[in-house]
Scaffold this active site. Structure first.
Site, PDB file in Angstrom:
ATOM      1  N   ASN A  70      19.274  42.232  32.142  1.00  0.00           N
ATOM      2  CA  ASN A  70      19.620  42.304  33.791  1.00  0.00           C
ATOM      3  C   ASN A  70      20.525  43.395  33.705  1.00  0.00           C
ATOM      4  OD1 ASN A  70      19.947  42.425  36.711  1.00  0.00           O
ATOM      5  ND2 ASN A  70      19.824  40.186  36.950  1.00  0.00           N
ATOM      6  N   ARG A  85      14.865  43.442  33.916  1.00  0.00           N
ATOM      7  CA  ARG A  85      14.584  43.172  35.216  1.00  0.00           C
ATOM      8  C   ARG A  85      14.866  44.614  36.083  1.00  0.00           C
ATOM      9  NH1 ARG A  85      18.592  41.452  39.729  1.00  0.00           N
ATOM     10  NH2 ARG A  85      16.943  41.244  41.472  1.00  0.00           N
ATOM     11  N   HIS A 102      13.015  39.938  45.181  1.00  0.00           N
ATOM     12  CA  HIS A 102      12.868  38.413  44.729  1.00  0.00           C
ATOM     13  C   HIS A 102      11.385  37.964  44.213  1.00  0.00           C
ATOM     14  CE1 HIS A 102      16.473  37.314  47.506  1.00  0.00           C
ATOM     15  NE2 HIS A 102      16.911  37.621  46.252  1.00  0.00           N
ATOM     16  N   ARG A 141      24.761  39.882  54.210  1.00  0.00           N
ATOM     17  CA  ARG A 141      23.833  40.833  54.949  1.00  0.00           C
ATOM     18  C   ARG A 141      23.239  40.375  56.042  1.00  0.00           C
ATOM     19  NH1 ARG A 141      20.061  41.091  49.920  1.00  0.00           N
ATOM     20  NH2 ARG A 141      21.834  40.987  48.385  1.00  0.00           N
ATOM     21  N   GLU A 151      14.820  33.078  36.724  1.00  0.00           N
ATOM     22  CA  GLU A 151      14.036  34.522  36.654  1.00  0.00           C
ATOM     23  C   GLU A 151      14.017  34.782  35.229  1.00  0.00           C
ATOM     24  OE1 GLU A 151      16.588  34.985  40.209  1.00  0.00           O
ATOM     25  OE2 GLU A 151      15.426  36.613  40.529  1.00  0.00           O
TER      26      GLU A 151
END
Ligand code: ADP
Length: 410
Positions: A8, A102, A191, A252, A395
């Site tokens: 990743n 990823r 996601h 955010r 993940e």
């Protein structure tokens, strides 16, 4: 047993994991960071008792760290290889059969894990227009990993891929069609690897066919999104063109009237970059309460801070609004799943999100909700028409499995 290296990569760091995709065992993980800075750092962890979904820290697991200048990703991969050689496990004895990468943005082009050919590299590069903060770093990781492992299959697993099943009604923004087409403006969702993994894990756990279940999946981490999963397919999700839309997050804003931006540009003379920074980095829980970590927010709520209480209320209000909307979009719901840092660990958030959903058949068991646990667990009451689960996301394992599937088919 075959092992897969999962990478990743961002622009100044990359994380890696050596995983056995079949049983989920993690052999080693690490992070190489501060790439390009005067002094970089590498951390390498060797597991002796890893299990699926569990970072088993036993007395014998060991973490090694090293500081040295790491000018670029290619040298970063050499540092990683040195770490394996020095501290184990030996890659010669546990040779990876593929490298799973990823990649955040796959646009409308990539809807499944994809072998990274030169053409795919070009496509990932070109998609940087849509994900300027993410795709360039991923590509640097891909190129460096290819140099380190030239003979292995390198597979890209896209965060957006799972959401390529969204119907046009869900992914289309109601703006000028030609302009949207010209600039590929639509909702993509993110996601996806996590939403896919936990929705399947939920069905497996319940022993029910994925194809028959209507699920609402809350992935609540620093970034947060919710997905309506119908029969294993994503049919609605809260993030959009970028990971800014939707739920209130650590830093955010999530959904906001776009006219707020015009107003701030005109009245506060803020530039596009200022506004980008405001909404992505200085809003959400941080903007409201001055802290972005949910643990800190909960502590402040408990101490009676008014700002923190409001931030928590806003966070939960949005979760409820999405839950109700997605249940309506699905025409009912069988399973609600919570995952990621906040979803897996915050009983307050879960209880708040579900409090008003009794009308839809959701009955939480307060004790189960409060109880801590490591694996998948049910937190709804016995006899609740809707089952509520906490499912730890993984993940890396999902990326490893998808990469293995592609490599095995070559
Ligand atoms: P990322 O999106 O970076 O992968 P994570 O899934 O690790 O994030 O989630 C990070 C969030 O999880 C943080 O806001 C953190 O406060 C929250 N979190 C972790 N543990 C707990 C806990 N015990 N209680 C409440 N929140 C927690």
């Amino acid at each position: 047993m075959s092992v897969v290296l999962v990478v990743n990569s961002g622009s100044s760091s990359f994380k890696y994991q050596l995983v056995e995709p079949e049983d989920g065992r993690v052999l080693a993980s690490g992070i190489v960071e501060r790439i390009g800075e005067p002094m970089g750092a590498a951390k390498h962890k060797v597991y002796f008792g890893g299990q699926e979904g569990v970072e088993a820290v036993t007395a014998t697991d060991a973490t090694y760290t090293r500081e040295l200048p790491i000018p670029d990703h290619t040298s970063g991969f050499r540092v990683m290889l040195d770490a394996f050689a020095e501290w184990g496990p030996s890659l010669a004895e546990n040779p990876p059969i593929a490298v799973g990468h990823r990649v955040v943005h796959g646009g409308a082009r990539f809807f499944e894990p994809t072998l990274i050919t030169n053409l795919v590299e070009i496509n990932i590069d070109e998609l940087s227009v849509l994900a300027p903060l993410h795709n360039p770093g991923a590509l640097q990781g891909v190129r460096a990993a290819k140099a380190a492992f030239p003979d292995l299959a390198h597979v890209a697993v896209f965060d957006t891929a799972f959401h390529q099943t969204l119907p046009a009604a869900a992914y289309t923004y109601a703006i000028d069609k030609d302009l949207a087409d010209a600039h590929r403006i639509r909702r993509y969702g993110f996601h996806g690897t996590s939403h896919k993994y936990v929705s399947r894990a939920a069905a497996d756990f319940l022993g029910r066919p994925l194809e028959e279940l209507k699920q609402v999946v809350f992935h609540l981490g620093n970034g947060a999104s919710v997905t309506a999963v119908d029969g294993g397919r994503s049919v609605e999700t809260s993030m959009g063109l970028t990971p800014l839309e939707g739920l209130v997050m650590g830093t955010r804003s999530g959904d906001i009237d776009p006219a707020v931006l015009f107003h701030l540009a005109r009245r506060a003379r803020m530039s596009i970059d200022d506004l980008d920074d405001l909404l992505n980095k200085r809003s959400g829980v941080l903007g409201l309460a001055g802290v972005n970590d949910m643990r800190d927010l909960e502590e402040r709520v408990a101490q009676g801070h008014e700002d923190a209480r409001l931030a928590m209320e806003v966070y939960i209000h949005r979760l409820r609004a999405y839950a109700g909307s997605y249940i309506a979009q699905l025409g009912g719901v069988d399973v609600i799943v919570f995952t990621a840092g906040v979803g897996e660990n915050s009983p307050i958030v879960r209880a708040g999100a579900l409090e008003t959903l009794g009308f839809a058949g959701v009955r939480l068991d307060p004790e189960r909700n409060e109880a801590r646990g490591r694996g998948i667990r049910v937190i709804s009451a016995d006899g609740s028409p809707v089952t509520v689960l906490v499912v730890p996301t993984n993940e890396e394992l999902e990326i490893a499995r998808q990469a293995l599937e592609v490599a095995a088919a070559l």
